[in-house]
Design an enzyme around this catalytic site. Structure first.
Site, PDB file in Angstrom:
ATOM      1  N   LYS A  22     -69.486  92.310  56.693  1.00  0.00           N
ATOM      2  CA  LYS A  22     -70.441  93.251  57.308  1.00  0.00           C
ATOM      3  C   LYS A  22     -70.630  92.927  58.796  1.00  0.00           C
ATOM      4  O   LYS A  22     -70.584  93.811  59.643  1.00  0.00           O
ATOM      5  CB  LYS A  22     -71.789  93.164  56.585  1.00  0.00           C
ATOM      6  CG  LYS A  22     -72.909  93.866  57.314  1.00  0.00           C
ATOM      7  CD  LYS A  22     -74.234  93.735  56.609  1.00  0.00           C
ATOM      8  CE  LYS A  22     -75.078  92.566  57.033  1.00  0.00           C
ATOM      9  NZ  LYS A  22     -75.646  92.637  58.384  1.00  0.00           N
ATOM     10  N   ASN A  23     -70.834  91.643  59.091  1.00  0.00           N
ATOM     11  CA  ASN A  23     -71.152  91.294  60.481  1.00  0.00           C
ATOM     12  C   ASN A  23     -69.955  91.407  61.409  1.00  0.00           C
ATOM     13  O   ASN A  23     -70.104  91.426  62.625  1.00  0.00           O
ATOM     14  CB  ASN A  23     -71.754  89.886  60.548  1.00  0.00           C
ATOM     15  CG  ASN A  23     -73.162  89.857  59.987  1.00  0.00           C
ATOM     16  OD1 ASN A  23     -73.716  90.903  59.658  1.00  0.00           O
ATOM     17  ND2 ASN A  23     -73.742  88.680  59.868  1.00  0.00           N
ATOM     18  N   CYS A 119     -88.051  92.630  63.135  1.00  0.00           N
ATOM     19  CA  CYS A 119     -87.900  92.889  61.707  1.00  0.00           C
ATOM     20  C   CYS A 119     -88.576  91.760  60.971  1.00  0.00           C
ATOM     21  O   CYS A 119     -89.119  90.842  61.578  1.00  0.00           O
ATOM     22  CB  CYS A 119     -86.443  93.064  61.316  1.00  0.00           C
ATOM     23  SG  CYS A 119     -85.530  91.561  61.403  1.00  0.00           S
ATOM     24  N   ARG A 124     -86.873  88.772  67.185  1.00  0.00           N
ATOM     25  CA  ARG A 124     -85.509  89.165  67.522  1.00  0.00           C
ATOM     26  C   ARG A 124     -85.391  89.942  68.839  1.00  0.00           C
ATOM     27  O   ARG A 124     -85.138  91.153  68.860  1.00  0.00           O
ATOM     28  CB  ARG A 124     -84.878  89.950  66.358  1.00  0.00           C
ATOM     29  CG  ARG A 124     -84.932  89.157  65.072  1.00  0.00           C
ATOM     30  CD  ARG A 124     -84.149  89.769  63.964  1.00  0.00           C
ATOM     31  NE  ARG A 124     -82.716  89.553  64.088  1.00  0.00           N
ATOM     32  CZ  ARG A 124     -81.834  89.949  63.191  1.00  0.00           C
ATOM     33  NH1 ARG A 124     -82.246  90.580  62.109  1.00  0.00           N
ATOM     34  NH2 ARG A 124     -80.554  89.737  63.368  1.00  0.00           N
ATOM     35  N   ASP A 310     -77.923  82.744  57.438  1.00  0.00           N
ATOM     36  CA  ASP A 310     -77.744  83.775  56.413  1.00  0.00           C
ATOM     37  C   ASP A 310     -77.477  83.194  55.018  1.00  0.00           C
ATOM     38  O   ASP A 310     -77.358  83.947  54.050  1.00  0.00           O
ATOM     39  CB  ASP A 310     -76.605  84.734  56.799  1.00  0.00           C
ATOM     40  CG  ASP A 310     -77.024  85.697  57.897  1.00  0.00           C
ATOM     41  OD1 ASP A 310     -78.216  85.726  58.254  1.00  0.00           O
ATOM     42  OD2 ASP A 310     -76.150  86.434  58.409  1.00  0.00           O
ATOM     43  N   ARG A 402     -77.673  96.788  51.894  1.00  0.00           N
ATOM     44  CA  ARG A 402     -77.249  96.704  53.301  1.00  0.00           C
ATOM     45  C   ARG A 402     -76.075  95.742  53.453  1.00  0.00           C
ATOM     46  O   ARG A 402     -75.305  95.869  54.410  1.00  0.00           O
ATOM     47  CB  ARG A 402     -78.405  96.218  54.177  1.00  0.00           C
ATOM     48  CG  ARG A 402     -79.508  97.228  54.368  1.00  0.00           C
ATOM     49  CD  ARG A 402     -80.426  96.788  55.480  1.00  0.00           C
ATOM     50  NE  ARG A 402     -79.631  96.211  56.556  1.00  0.00           N
ATOM     51  CZ  ARG A 402     -79.958  95.121  57.243  1.00  0.00           C
ATOM     52  NH1 ARG A 402     -81.068  94.501  57.015  1.00  0.00           N
ATOM     53  NH2 ARG A 402     -79.164  94.664  58.193  1.00  0.00           N
TER      54      ARG A 402
HETATM   55  C1  UD1 Z   1     -76.254  87.996  63.742  1.00  0.00           C
HETATM   56  C2  UD1 Z   1     -76.014  88.444  62.348  1.00  0.00           C
HETATM   57  C3  UD1 Z   1     -77.129  87.994  61.412  1.00  0.00           C
HETATM   58  C4  UD1 Z   1     -77.343  86.497  61.540  1.00  0.00           C
HETATM   59  C5  UD1 Z   1     -77.499  86.080  62.990  1.00  0.00           C
HETATM   60  C6  UD1 Z   1     -77.549  84.570  63.189  1.00  0.00           C
HETATM   61  C7  UD1 Z   1     -74.821  90.498  62.743  1.00  0.00           C
HETATM   62  C8  UD1 Z   1     -74.778  91.977  62.554  1.00  0.00           C
HETATM   63  N1  UD1 Z   1     -75.930  89.892  62.322  1.00  0.00           N
HETATM   64  O1  UD1 Z   1     -77.458  88.641  64.187  1.00  0.00           O
HETATM   65  O2  UD1 Z   1     -76.764  88.322  60.083  1.00  0.00           O
HETATM   66  O3  UD1 Z   1     -78.508  86.123  60.821  1.00  0.00           O
HETATM   67  O4  UD1 Z   1     -76.399  86.585  63.780  1.00  0.00           O
HETATM   68  O5  UD1 Z   1     -76.393  83.987  62.692  1.00  0.00           O
HETATM   69  O6  UD1 Z   1     -73.866  89.899  63.160  1.00  0.00           O
HETATM   70  N2  UD1 Z   1     -81.893  85.792  70.386  1.00  0.00           N
HETATM   71  C9  UD1 Z   1     -82.582  85.794  71.569  1.00  0.00           C
HETATM   72  N3  UD1 Z   1     -82.256  86.742  72.488  1.00  0.00           N
HETATM   73  C10 UD1 Z   1     -81.308  87.683  72.286  1.00  0.00           C
HETATM   74  C11 UD1 Z   1     -80.593  87.669  71.071  1.00  0.00           C
HETATM   75  C12 UD1 Z   1     -80.919  86.706  70.144  1.00  0.00           C
HETATM   76  O7  UD1 Z   1     -83.451  84.953  71.795  1.00  0.00           O
HETATM   77  O8  UD1 Z   1     -81.076  88.519  73.170  1.00  0.00           O
HETATM   78  C13 UD1 Z   1     -82.215  84.780  69.368  1.00  0.00           C
HETATM   79  C14 UD1 Z   1     -82.599  85.372  68.033  1.00  0.00           C
HETATM   80  O9  UD1 Z   1     -83.955  85.730  67.976  1.00  0.00           O
HETATM   81  C15 UD1 Z   1     -82.235  84.253  67.095  1.00  0.00           C
HETATM   82  C16 UD1 Z   1     -81.001  83.643  67.742  1.00  0.00           C
HETATM   83  O10 UD1 Z   1     -81.035  84.042  69.108  1.00  0.00           O
HETATM   84  O11 UD1 Z   1     -83.267  83.280  67.094  1.00  0.00           O
HETATM   85  C17 UD1 Z   1     -79.689  84.077  67.142  1.00  0.00           C
HETATM   86  O12 UD1 Z   1     -79.698  85.479  67.011  1.00  0.00           O
HETATM   87  P1  UD1 Z   1     -78.366  86.331  67.108  1.00  0.00           P
HETATM   88  O13 UD1 Z   1     -77.184  85.462  66.916  1.00  0.00           O
HETATM   89  O14 UD1 Z   1     -78.428  87.195  68.306  1.00  0.00           O
HETATM   90  O15 UD1 Z   1     -78.514  87.255  65.862  1.00  0.00           O
HETATM   91  P2  UD1 Z   1     -77.822  88.643  65.731  1.00  0.00           P
HETATM   92  O16 UD1 Z   1     -76.571  88.633  66.531  1.00  0.00           O
HETATM   93  O17 UD1 Z   1     -78.826  89.731  65.954  1.00  0.00           O
END
Ligand code: UD1
Length: 423
Positions: A22-23, A119, A124, A310, A402
């Protein structure tokens, strides 16, 4: 709305095939926006999230369809919609849709994308996405819940993408997708190393992008003038594979998991072996067999190759029936513990202390009505239900849909007593 009912206590046995990731597939589908030429993506899981991304592509002027694990994307000829506006209704249902920002900006010089919002697992933010896009020369403004980014021509740059919680998977993808059509070279430091980022880079390279270092914390992108269409098969879902590994252990069963990549599972394998599990790995499958009482383990979630956030909830279901004390620390999403109260309703003894869950293993869980709060918490409750004695009914299972393709059918194939009922 449906609920899932499980009559627990059955030892699961047999073979199960893992679906596509999915990711991986979500940003890969977003990347098809970088070209007008046709793209074909294979090994696509039939999930609510993939269908949402297909709808987003359609709203952005593509003809896209998911059919038997294949998504074909072609540009539609007459589309009256602005091709660079991603609507709130779609983006708010799935955070990953925010990763259309980079491709739209790279391709059209402007993009208006709804902010995804928080969420249940935490706030996030998207600051790292915006930092990276800004570094490439885009002007960014926000209004009415949307991000508007504009740049006549993006320019390669050096950007450090480490955040408070480490690297970001989707921010790395977003910035990489913006950089492929920028002028000159971009270096992304503290890039996410997750296999899904590597898979996205592999797809972009097939489209003609020049990328090096993907899979490491430093990614280099040499911008090109245009990208072409490409075909790609998505990697297997490592979180689904990990969930079945735990399913074997919580039910004291013996499962061979096929179409998986054991080398993507290092941290989980390490923890399960430390707990005393017997794992037999081959290049693309793994047999997980319960042979003896497991021991408790302590674990902290970390960006890849660390233990995946995850898989935190699923490991907790296993530790909740493993005698002794386990400490599970969540370092990516410190509030991702919605499953704790539900596991406790089933007889688990788990105490939350800030980002730590202190799990005192009990002999047995007992079936109960529980509520799914998010995707991986739902998987944790399914595992707990499989292990418990008696019936567990899990409501709000749309979360599960999902991220897990045909989960009931796959579990049924392993002998589980699991079915759907109307709420
Ligand atoms: C992706 C995965 C999700 C997984 C997560 C962490 C997808 C579709 N989803 O989510 O399943 O749980 O990686 O492995 O690939 N953060 C910030 N600023 C940002 C972006 C992120 O501070 O602009 C923080 C987030 O709040 C979190 C951490 O960085 O604490 C990691 O998040 P991130 O890797 O970005 O998660 P996603 O890519 O949204």
């Amino acid at each position: 709305m449906d609920k899932l009912v499980i009559d627990g206590g059955v030892r699961l046995k047999g073979d199960v095939r893992v679906s596509g990731s999915k990711n991986s597939v979500l940003p890969i589908l977003a990347a098809t926006l970088l070209t007008d030429e046709p793209c074909v993506v294979r090994n696509v899981p039939g999930l609510r999230d993939t269908n949402t991304m297909v709808k987003i592509l359609r709203s952005l002027g593509k003809n896209a369809e998911l059919n038997k694990g294949v998504v074909s994307v072609v540009s539609s000829k007459n589309n009256s919609l602005p091709r660079w506006v991603a609507d709130y209704k779609l983006v708010s249902t799935m955070r990953a849709s925010f990763c259309v920002l980079g491709p739209l900006l790279g391709r059209f010089g402007e993009a208006r994308v709804s902010l995804p919002g928080g969420c249940v697992i935490g706030i996030r933010p998207v600051d790292l996405h915006l930092k990276g896009i800004k570094a490439l020369g885009a002007a960014i403004s926000m209004d009415s819940g949307y991000v508007y980014a504009k740049a006549k021509q993006l320019k390669g740059s050096h950007v450090y993408l480490g955040g408070v919680y480490g690297s970001s998977v989707l921010a790395t993808g977003n910035v990489m997708m913006a950089a492929v059509l920028a002028k000159g070279k971009t270096v992304i430091e503290s890039a996410a190393c997750e296999p899904e980022v590597e898979d996205l880079a592999d797809f972009l390279i097939k489209m003609g992008a020049k990328i090096r270092g993907h899979g490491t914390p430093v990614i280099e992108v040499e911008g090109v003038k245009r990208l072409r269409g490409a075909e790609h098969s998505v990697i297997p879902d490592r979180i689904e594979a990990g969930t079945f590994m735990i399913a074997a252990l919580v039910t004291r069963g013996d499962i061979t998991i096929k179409n998986m990549v054991p080398r993507h599972m290092g941290a989980l394998v390490d923890k399960l072996e430390e707990a005393g599990a017997s794992l037999v790995k081959s290049a693309d499958s793994m047999r997980v067999c319960y042979k003896k009482q497991l021991k408790p383990v302590n674990v902290s979630t970390l960006p890849y190759p660390g233990f995946p956030t995850d898989m935190q909830a699923q490991l907790m279901s296993l530790m909740s029936i493993t005698p002794g004390i386990s400490i599970i620390t969540e370092k990516i999403y410190p509030d991702r513990f919605m499953h704790v109260a539900e596991l406790n309703r089933m007889g688990a003894l788990i105490q939350r202390e800030g980002p730590h869950a202190i799990v005192s293993g009990v002999k047995k869980l007992s079936g109960a009505p529980v509520m799914a709060s998010d995707l991986r918490a739902s998987a944790c409750l399914v595992l707990a239900g499989l292990a418990a004695s008696g019936k567990t009914s899990i409501s709000r299972i749309y979360h599960l849909e999902r991220g897990y393709e045909n989960i009931e059918r796959k579990l049924e194939g392993l002998g589980a007593k699991i079915w759907r009922e109307k709420e």
